[in-house]
Design a protein around this motif. Sequence first.
Motif, PDB file in Angstrom:
ATOM      1  N   SER A 305     -17.667  79.539 -20.179  1.00 58.77           N
ATOM      2  CA  SER A 305     -16.469  79.062 -19.513  1.00 58.77           C
ATOM      3  C   SER A 305     -16.077  77.677 -20.015  1.00 58.77           C
ATOM      4  N   ALA A 306     -14.772  77.422 -20.068  1.00 63.09           N
ATOM      5  CA  ALA A 306     -14.269  76.096 -20.415  1.00 63.09           C
ATOM      6  C   ALA A 306     -14.308  75.161 -19.204  1.00 63.09           C
ATOM      7  N   ASN A 307     -14.541  75.714 -18.032  1.00 58.20           N
ATOM      8  CA  ASN A 307     -14.576  74.909 -16.809  1.00 58.20           C
ATOM      9  C   ASN A 307     -15.921  74.216 -16.648  1.00 58.20           C
ATOM     10  N   THR A 308     -15.967  73.249 -15.722  1.00 57.57           N
ATOM     11  CA  THR A 308     -17.228  72.638 -15.325  1.00 57.57           C
ATOM     12  C   THR A 308     -17.875  73.542 -14.279  1.00 57.57           C
ATOM     13  N   ILE A 309     -19.028  74.087 -14.605  1.00 56.76           N
ATOM     14  CA  ILE A 309     -19.703  75.041 -13.723  1.00 56.76           C
ATOM     15  C   ILE A 309     -20.835  74.333 -12.992  1.00 56.76           C
ATOM     16  N   THR A 310     -20.883  74.514 -11.685  1.00 61.36           N
ATOM     17  CA  THR A 310     -21.889  73.864 -10.857  1.00 61.36           C
ATOM     18  C   THR A 310     -22.833  74.898 -10.254  1.00 61.36           C
TER      19      THR A 310
END
Length: 325
Positions: A305-310
């Motif tokens: 993913s290009a998102n910040t994954i938490t």
Amino acid sequence: MIDLVSRSTWGARAPSGSYTTLASTRGVKVHYTGGHVDPATLTDHSRCVAAVRGIQRGHMDGNGWIDIGYSMIACPHRKVFVGRGPGHLPAANGPGLNSAHYAVLGLVGTSGVVTPPDGVLHGIRDAIEWLRAKGGAGKEIKGHRDGYSTDCPGDALYAWVQAGAPRPVTTTPPTEEEEVPEVVSLGLSAEATVKPNINHSPWWTEEYRDTAGWHPAGGQSIAPDVDVWADVTTFIALRGFQPGERVEVGLTRHLADGSLVDCAWPTGRLMAVHADVDGCVETNLNGHLKLSATNRGRVTIRHTSANTITLEVASAFKAILHPYA
């Protein structure tokens, strides 16, 4: 031996009409719920009973069926609920497909309990053998998606079906005299960011530790002096994805230098799951890991993913070691 939960025991409603009878079938089709299954079902059987009642209510009041659509339902405690039972036409396989196979549900879904626990797998096998003995079920074991356009029974359960629906590996609990390492929870002292894995490398991992307490990402892993089997059930929750984005998760073994040895579940590879409409992923992982001074156990999460994954939650329901034999 099958541990049956009768219709009266789980509080089934009476069917609203007459069943169509079946003398025999070609076999069984395996299903999952297609929705959220509360992780509390893993430790609280009353939640399983409530879930089965809810499924019947949805099938009768929502679908307009005469009863719950499944022949049998297997829960994580290796108990098998009687649905329509043997000798009766199920309703869950799809139009025109019900007379060929009985329908057996494993109490797993698309979130919460996603990876089938050993109790569910044993329960499905118990149900299949009972339907063969009592209902003339043939040798075929297929997934709901075989012959019908659906994701059911989910990637993990379908991989198990394709592998021949094997019984889970059983282990012998240690005696009081046997010395085995003590293992506590996998977990986080704080939320951790899971970096993307471009071209599937590197992998983000969280390891089981062999001392008390929680620990952050990159923590200490098990390295016992003798070979042991670790029976592990974990729960992880991530957020930050785009809806529907793919994530790969699994229990894995690694050498001390971090190189991969193998994946414990499902069937020797990572399991693919997809983010829900809120961009979240919740899943359980079950597996048997053979550990030693050189082989250590980890949970592996892989995404692009290009998102910040938490990573919000990483906890172990159990991590029990048995001497390897």
